[in-house]
Scaffold this motif. Structure first.
Motif, PDB file in Angstrom:
ATOM      1  N   GLN A 191       0.845  -1.182   0.000  1.00 38.67           N
ATOM      2  CA  GLN A 191       0.000   0.000   0.000  1.00 38.67           C
ATOM      3  C   GLN A 191       0.888   1.242   0.000  1.00 38.67           C
ATOM      4  O   GLN A 191       1.941   1.257   0.642  1.00 38.67           O
ATOM      5  N   PRO A 192       0.478   2.306  -0.709  1.00 36.51           N
ATOM      6  CA  PRO A 192       1.273   3.536  -0.701  1.00 36.51           C
ATOM      7  C   PRO A 192       1.352   4.169   0.685  1.00 36.51           C
ATOM      8  O   PRO A 192       2.345   4.772   1.043  1.00 36.51           O
TER       9      PRO A 192
ATOM     10  N   GLY B 223      17.348   2.890  -8.729  1.00 34.89           N
ATOM     11  CA  GLY B 223      16.227   3.602  -8.123  1.00 34.89           C
ATOM     12  C   GLY B 223      15.530   4.574  -9.047  1.00 34.89           C
ATOM     13  O   GLY B 223      14.580   5.225  -8.654  1.00 34.89           O
ATOM     14  N   ALA B 224      15.996   4.683 -10.288  1.00 40.29           N
ATOM     15  CA  ALA B 224      15.455   5.713 -11.170  1.00 40.29           C
ATOM     16  C   ALA B 224      13.988   5.497 -11.502  1.00 40.29           C
ATOM     17  O   ALA B 224      13.256   6.440 -11.755  1.00 40.29           O
ATOM     18  N   GLY B 225      13.544   4.227 -11.522  1.00 40.74           N
ATOM     19  CA  GLY B 225      12.191   3.957 -11.965  1.00 40.74           C
ATOM     20  C   GLY B 225      11.157   3.829 -10.876  1.00 40.74           C
ATOM     21  O   GLY B 225       9.990   3.581 -11.147  1.00 40.74           O
ATOM     22  N   ALA B 226      11.558   3.984  -9.630  1.00 42.06           N
ATOM     23  CA  ALA B 226      10.621   3.743  -8.534  1.00 42.06           C
ATOM     24  C   ALA B 226       9.425   4.681  -8.583  1.00 42.06           C
ATOM     25  O   ALA B 226       8.321   4.318  -8.201  1.00 42.06           O
ATOM     26  N   GLU B 227       9.643   5.897  -9.070  1.00 39.57           N
ATOM     27  CA  GLU B 227       8.567   6.883  -9.073  1.00 39.57           C
ATOM     28  C   GLU B 227       7.425   6.481  -9.991  1.00 39.57           C
ATOM     29  O   GLU B 227       6.293   6.893  -9.808  1.00 39.57           O
ATOM     30  N   ALA B 228       7.731   5.660 -11.009  1.00 37.00           N
ATOM     31  CA  ALA B 228       6.670   5.245 -11.916  1.00 37.00           C
ATOM     32  C   ALA B 228       5.643   4.382 -11.214  1.00 37.00           C
ATOM     33  O   ALA B 228       4.444   4.548 -11.389  1.00 37.00           O
ATOM     34  N   VAL B 229       6.108   3.417 -10.393  1.00 42.45           N
ATOM     35  CA  VAL B 229       5.165   2.582  -9.649  1.00 42.45           C
ATOM     36  C   VAL B 229       4.399   3.403  -8.631  1.00 42.45           C
ATOM     37  O   VAL B 229       3.175   3.359  -8.554  1.00 42.45           O
ATOM     38  N   SER B 230       5.112   4.188  -7.827  1.00 39.82           N
ATOM     39  CA  SER B 230       4.429   4.935  -6.769  1.00 39.82           C
ATOM     40  C   SER B 230       3.561   6.035  -7.357  1.00 39.82           C
ATOM     41  O   SER B 230       2.413   6.227  -6.946  1.00 39.82           O
ATOM     42  N   GLY B 231       4.092   6.757  -8.348  1.00 42.03           N
ATOM     43  CA  GLY B 231       3.335   7.861  -8.930  1.00 42.03           C
ATOM     44  C   GLY B 231       2.144   7.400  -9.753  1.00 42.03           C
ATOM     45  O   GLY B 231       1.013   7.800  -9.515  1.00 42.03           O
TER      46      GLY B 231
ATOM     47  N   GLY C  14       0.869   4.416  -9.755  1.00 38.08           N
ATOM     48  CA  GLY C  14      -0.007   3.612  -8.905  1.00 38.08           C
ATOM     49  C   GLY C  14      -0.980   4.461  -8.117  1.00 38.08           C
ATOM     50  O   GLY C  14      -2.183   4.211  -8.108  1.00 38.08           O
ATOM     51  N   ARG C  15      -0.469   5.498  -7.468  1.00 38.36           N
ATOM     52  CA  ARG C  15      -1.355   6.381  -6.703  1.00 38.36           C
ATOM     53  C   ARG C  15      -2.372   7.058  -7.615  1.00 38.36           C
ATOM     54  O   ARG C  15      -3.524   7.239  -7.243  1.00 38.36           O
ATOM     55  N   ALA C  16      -1.932   7.440  -8.816  1.00 39.58           N
ATOM     56  CA  ALA C  16      -2.850   8.101  -9.747  1.00 39.58           C
ATOM     57  C   ALA C  16      -4.006   7.181 -10.118  1.00 39.58           C
ATOM     58  O   ALA C  16      -5.171   7.602 -10.157  1.00 39.58           O
ATOM     59  N   PHE C  17      -3.709   5.896 -10.367  1.00 35.30           N
ATOM     60  CA  PHE C  17      -4.782   4.958 -10.707  1.00 35.30           C
ATOM     61  C   PHE C  17      -5.698   4.709  -9.514  1.00 35.30           C
ATOM     62  O   PHE C  17      -6.905   4.520  -9.678  1.00 35.30           O
ATOM     63  N   PHE C  18      -5.135   4.709  -8.300  1.00 34.52           N
ATOM     64  CA  PHE C  18      -5.995   4.595  -7.110  1.00 34.52           C
ATOM     65  C   PHE C  18      -6.965   5.761  -7.036  1.00 34.52           C
ATOM     66  O   PHE C  18      -8.167   5.591  -6.828  1.00 34.52           O
TER      67      PHE C  18
END
Length: 392
Positions: free
Chosen positions: A149-150, A340-348, A350-354
């Motif tokens: 979970q975020p 670590g460069a791509g971590a923002e794609a999942v969190s960003g 992901g949160r947007a789709f939520f």
């Protein structure tokens, strides 16, 4: 911010929410069970050490191999160090649980917790079959299911959502977008590209390396890149078709591949009546492409779609979608680069789709061999179809 009492209100029997915060000098862990006392832990492992271990493990998980023999041995010692520092001291709270809900920010945001062993491992190389001894490793995923979970607040919000309309259509899938005219010509000439099988010593296809015609986006060596320079992911088409078949979707009305996988189509469709949405393409982070200032999904380039769009479904545009989905699947987009460069794609993303209205997201946290990726995602929906009572 939410409260511990609010979290407990939405937990189910056999569930435990674990909240981990890594600070400069130590780490803090809260274990919140369904119906017993919470446990709080201060661990001596600090952010610098956690970052070192996660970076090291991710480099092993994302080696960009040419053959199976190129895959390095997993570092069980460092993986167990994380487990022993963050989860083992609170085992008394979650050992009888079947489901862990984990909230862990950077650097742990890039770590799939299921790969942590729950006991020290002494491995010996197997000469006959590569990684044969891994079958017997007591991975954490063998003990419990793991959901990420975020934030704790997101958990409370998602659990309080009403169930979706049972009359929704099953599926919509977007994949294998085309980024330039050369790729379009290849599609027209070659037809459907067959997926290679994996054989020791032969080239394997890894799902998730974000490549352009000038290099690997995750290697941080590219200085300039445009959407028309992205490589196709033709094998994703078969995965979307397989998921559609598992969900009894209409292949002519619910699948959008090639030049049909366009930004304009996504934004103009009514996606609020779909239970499962799949996006099988590159996930991008700021600066991956020239002028890109937020995470995005790459869809057909404007020269192919002939739309008045840039071909990038950005975080801001995802927030404006109106969804009522049970799942959004982000496939074929390795978004946790070893550095670590791509971590923002999942969190960003992901949160947007939520926020847009989905109840769960399915993502890959490291590159997966493509046939395995298809079997994993397709099998997931087949299992749920066979046993509707199974939770996501």
């Amino acid at each position: 911010p939410t409260t511990i009492s609010a979290v407990k209100q939405y937990l189910k029997p056999k569930e435990v929410l674990i909240f981990i915060h890594t600070a400069e000098n130590q780490s803090y862990v809260w274990a919140i069970p369904y119906n017993s006392k919470i446990k709080f832990l201060k661990s001596k492992i600090d952010k610098k050490r956690v970052t070192q271990i996660v970076k090291h493990l991710r480099e092993i998980l994302a080696p960009d191999p040419q053959t199976l023999g190129d895959i390095p041995e997993f570092d069980f010692k460092q993986a167990y160090e994380l487990y022993s520092e963050l989860l083992k001291p609170i085992e008394i709270v979650w050992k009888d649980a079947t489901d862990l809900i984990i909230v862990a920010s950077e650097p742990l945001g890039q770590l799939p917790f299921g790969i942590l062993p729950v006991s020290p491992i002494n491995t010996q190389k197997m000469e006959n079959v590569l990684f044969e001894n891994y079958r017997k490793i007591p991975w954490l995923i063998r003990e419990v299911s793991i959901t990420r979970q975020p934030s704790a607040a997101s958990f409370v919000t998602l659990r309080s959502l009403p169930k979706g309309n049972p009359g929704r259509k099953a599926f919509a899938g977007f994949g294998d977008p085309i980024f330039n005219q050369q790729q379009l010509s290849q599609v027209e000439e070659e037809g459907v590209k067959q997926i290679a099988t994996t054989v020791l010593g032969k080239t394997i296809q890894v799902r998730g390396i974000r490549i352009t015609d000038t290099g690997n986006l995750d290697s941080n060596t590219i200085t300039s890149s445009r959407i028309d320079m992205l490589n196709r992911l033709p094998d994703t088409a078969e995965e979307i078709k397989s998921i559609a078949k598992a969900l009894d979707a209409d292949p002519t009305a619910d699948i959008f591949l090639g030049r049909q996988a366009s930004e304009g189509r996504v934004k103009s469709m009514d996606l609020s009546d779909r239970r499962v949405l799949v996006f099988a393409t590159h996930a991008l982070v700021p600066k991956d492409l020239d002028g890109l200032d937020q995470p995005a999904l790459a869809l057909c380039s404007p020269e192919i779609s002939e739309e008045n769009e840039d071909g990038l479904l950005t975080l801001g545009e995802i927030l404006k979608l109106k969804l009522n989905a049970d799942w959004v699947v982000l496939s074929a987009c390795n978004t946790g680069a070893s550095a670590g460069a791509g971590a923002e794609a999942v969190s960003g993303l992901g949160r947007a789709f939520f926020y847009a209205g989905t109840r769960a997201i399915l993502v890959s946290m490291w590159p997966v061999e493509t046939t395995s990726a298809r079997e994993l995602t397709t099998g997931l929906f087949q299992y749920q179809k066979a046993e509707p009572a199974l939770s996501r």
